[in-house]
Design a protein around this motif. Sequence first.
Motif, mmCIF file in Angstrom:
data_model
loop_
_atom_site.group_PDB
_atom_site.id
_atom_site.type_symbol
_atom_site.label_atom_id
_atom_site.label_comp_id
_atom_site.label_asym_id
_atom_site.label_seq_id
_atom_site.Cartn_x
_atom_site.Cartn_y
_atom_site.Cartn_z
ATOM 1 N N ASP A 75 4.810 -17.979 -23.199
ATOM 2 C CA ASP A 75 5.344 -18.040 -21.844
ATOM 3 C C ASP A 75 6.631 -17.243 -21.655
ATOM 4 O OD1 ASP A 75 6.981 -19.607 -23.399
ATOM 5 O OD2 ASP A 75 6.980 -21.349 -22.057
ATOM 6 N N ARG A 76 6.939 -16.341 -22.603
ATOM 7 C CA ARG A 76 8.202 -15.603 -22.492
ATOM 8 C C ARG A 76 8.092 -14.256 -23.182
ATOM 9 N NH1 ARG A 76 13.263 -15.844 -25.254
ATOM 10 N NH2 ARG A 76 12.326 -17.284 -26.753
ATOM 11 N N ALA A 77 8.667 -13.237 -22.542
ATOM 12 C CA ALA A 77 8.699 -11.890 -23.111
ATOM 13 C C ALA A 77 10.093 -11.310 -22.933
ATOM 14 C CB ALA A 77 7.668 -10.984 -22.443
ATOM 15 N N LEU A 78 10.497 -10.481 -23.894
ATOM 16 C CA LEU A 78 11.731 -9.721 -23.787
ATOM 17 C C LEU A 78 11.377 -8.251 -23.670
ATOM 18 C CD1 LEU A 78 13.979 -11.367 -26.556
ATOM 19 C CD2 LEU A 78 14.175 -11.667 -24.078
ATOM 20 N N VAL A 79 11.997 -7.581 -22.707
ATOM 21 C CA VAL A 79 11.828 -6.141 -22.523
ATOM 22 C C VAL A 79 13.140 -5.478 -22.924
ATOM 23 C CG1 VAL A 79 11.380 -4.288 -20.869
ATOM 24 C CG2 VAL A 79 10.160 -6.478 -20.670
ATOM 25 N N ALA A 80 13.061 -4.461 -23.783
ATOM 26 C CA ALA A 80 14.264 -3.777 -24.270
ATOM 27 C C ALA A 80 14.101 -2.282 -24.086
ATOM 28 C CB ALA A 80 14.507 -4.096 -25.743
ATOM 29 N N GLY A 81 15.100 -1.651 -23.462
ATOM 30 C CA GLY A 81 15.044 -0.210 -23.243
ATOM 31 C C GLY A 81 16.301 0.264 -22.531
ATOM 32 N N ALA A 82 16.291 1.526 -22.146
ATOM 33 C CA ALA A 82 17.414 2.082 -21.399
ATOM 34 C C ALA A 82 17.541 1.381 -20.049
ATOM 35 C CB ALA A 82 17.216 3.583 -21.196
ATOM 36 N N ALA A 83 18.742 1.430 -19.482
ATOM 37 C CA ALA A 83 19.019 0.679 -18.262
ATOM 38 C C ALA A 83 18.038 1.006 -17.145
ATOM 39 C CB ALA A 83 20.461 0.949 -17.805
ATOM 40 N N GLY A 84 17.781 2.295 -16.903
ATOM 41 C CA GLY A 84 16.877 2.682 -15.828
ATOM 42 C C GLY A 84 15.465 2.189 -16.050
ATOM 43 N N ALA A 85 14.994 2.282 -17.288
ATOM 44 C CA ALA A 85 13.636 1.841 -17.602
ATOM 45 C C ALA A 85 13.492 0.336 -17.430
ATOM 46 C CB ALA A 85 13.273 2.257 -19.024
ATOM 47 N N VAL A 86 14.476 -0.417 -17.912
ATOM 48 C CA VAL A 86 14.411 -1.876 -17.803
ATOM 49 C C VAL A 86 14.465 -2.299 -16.339
ATOM 50 C CG1 VAL A 86 15.691 -4.003 -18.290
ATOM 51 C CG2 VAL A 86 15.285 -2.336 -20.114
ATOM 52 N N ASP A 87 15.242 -1.600 -15.531
ATOM 53 C CA ASP A 87 15.296 -1.930 -14.110
ATOM 54 C C ASP A 87 13.945 -1.674 -13.443
ATOM 55 O OD1 ASP A 87 16.915 -2.754 -11.778
ATOM 56 O OD2 ASP A 87 16.471 -0.732 -11.066
ATOM 57 N N ARG A 88 13.257 -0.602 -13.857
ATOM 58 C CA ARG A 88 11.921 -0.332 -13.295
ATOM 59 C C ARG A 88 10.942 -1.440 -13.692
ATOM 60 N NH1 ARG A 88 13.622 4.952 -14.450
ATOM 61 N NH2 ARG A 88 12.634 4.957 -16.504
ATOM 62 N N TRP A 89 11.032 -1.915 -14.937
ATOM 63 C CA TRP A 89 10.176 -3.031 -15.362
ATOM 64 C C TRP A 89 10.452 -4.258 -14.500
ATOM 65 C CZ3 TRP A 89 6.867 -4.316 -19.657
ATOM 66 C CH2 TRP A 89 6.445 -3.206 -20.395
ATOM 67 N N ARG A 90 11.728 -4.539 -14.243
ATOM 68 C CA ARG A 90 12.077 -5.701 -13.433
ATOM 69 C C ARG A 90 11.467 -5.581 -12.035
ATOM 70 N NH1 ARG A 90 15.273 -6.688 -9.546
ATOM 71 N NH2 ARG A 90 16.215 -4.609 -9.642
ATOM 72 N N GLN A 91 11.520 -4.373 -11.462
ATOM 73 C CA GLN A 91 10.960 -4.171 -10.139
ATOM 74 C C GLN A 91 9.444 -4.363 -10.143
ATOM 75 O OE1 GLN A 91 12.275 -0.408 -8.518
ATOM 76 N NE2 GLN A 91 14.365 -0.734 -9.205
ATOM 77 N N VAL A 92 8.769 -3.844 -11.178
ATOM 78 C CA VAL A 92 7.301 -3.969 -11.263
ATOM 79 C C VAL A 92 6.908 -5.430 -11.394
ATOM 80 C CG1 VAL A 92 5.303 -3.501 -12.727
ATOM 81 C CG2 VAL A 92 6.909 -1.662 -12.194
ATOM 82 N N VAL A 93 7.595 -6.162 -12.269
ATOM 83 C CA VAL A 93 7.277 -7.573 -12.474
ATOM 84 C C VAL A 93 7.561 -8.373 -11.201
ATOM 85 C CG1 VAL A 93 7.961 -9.655 -13.725
ATOM 86 C CG2 VAL A 93 7.619 -7.510 -14.965
ATOM 87 N N SER A 94 8.691 -8.105 -10.561
ATOM 88 C CA SER A 94 9.041 -8.819 -9.332
ATOM 89 C C SER A 94 8.036 -8.531 -8.231
ATOM 90 C CB SER A 94 10.448 -8.427 -8.871
ATOM 91 O OG SER A 94 11.413 -8.794 -9.836
ATOM 92 N N ARG A 95 7.573 -7.280 -8.145
ATOM 93 C CA ARG A 95 6.597 -6.909 -7.116
ATOM 94 C C ARG A 95 5.270 -7.630 -7.349
ATOM 95 N NH1 ARG A 95 6.331 -1.716 -8.108
ATOM 96 N NH2 ARG A 95 8.346 -1.399 -7.094
ATOM 97 N N ALA A 96 4.853 -7.690 -8.630
ATOM 98 C CA ALA A 96 3.597 -8.377 -8.946
ATOM 99 C C ALA A 96 3.689 -9.855 -8.594
ATOM 100 C CB ALA A 96 3.272 -8.204 -10.431
#
Length: 204
Positions: A75-96
């Motif tokens: 029930d939990r995942a960690l995403v690690a990367g450069a600031a811009g990439a991690v922000d894009r992941w946050r947007q994709v997850v939030s949109r879904a």
Amino acid sequence: MLQNEVAHYGSAAAEIAVCTKAVGLVERPELRLLEVAGDEMLLDHALAPAIPGQVPGPGQARRVAETWCCRVASDRALVAGAAGAVDRWRQVVSRAAATTGIAVASDALSRGEAVSIVGPKASAVLRSSSLPADLAPGGVQEGRIAHSPVAVVCEERERFLLLFPDGCPVAALEAIGDSGRPVGLARVGHEALAHLRAARRDNG
């Protein structure tokens, strides 16, 4: 708290040798962490748009470009990367989550930090630190060091990424240093790490 990115600690060539013959510790202040949490099936659904192919299951990590998605629990995942990439992941997850109404939370970990342990003695350092050391490439497992939670990711053979969601305290670095001293652990800067990455790409 990790210091700012360090190019080298005197000699990049010497640090490359450390990583090929013993083991190097690289602070990774350029990496940002994102935590995504929710029911297992809902979490799969939220992560899927950002991951080509199969979403990693518990105990698995997938690299997409230079960003890691690490399923530390069902029930939990960690995403690690450069600031811009991690922000894009946050947007994709939030949109879904927003478009489907599923209950999945994403939290940028402002205190999250990471270090790399690289070299043929890397597993020995982790084992001596009582951290998960017998992971196959693409494996992830949680542990604790100096009372701090950490997720250990096996990026590839002889290379591990340690993710500290609550920050990497000095005590944790000191504990890793004490464990690694008998096998020649040394601090390594980003020039050596970049060289090793390039050599890996050139060798396929």
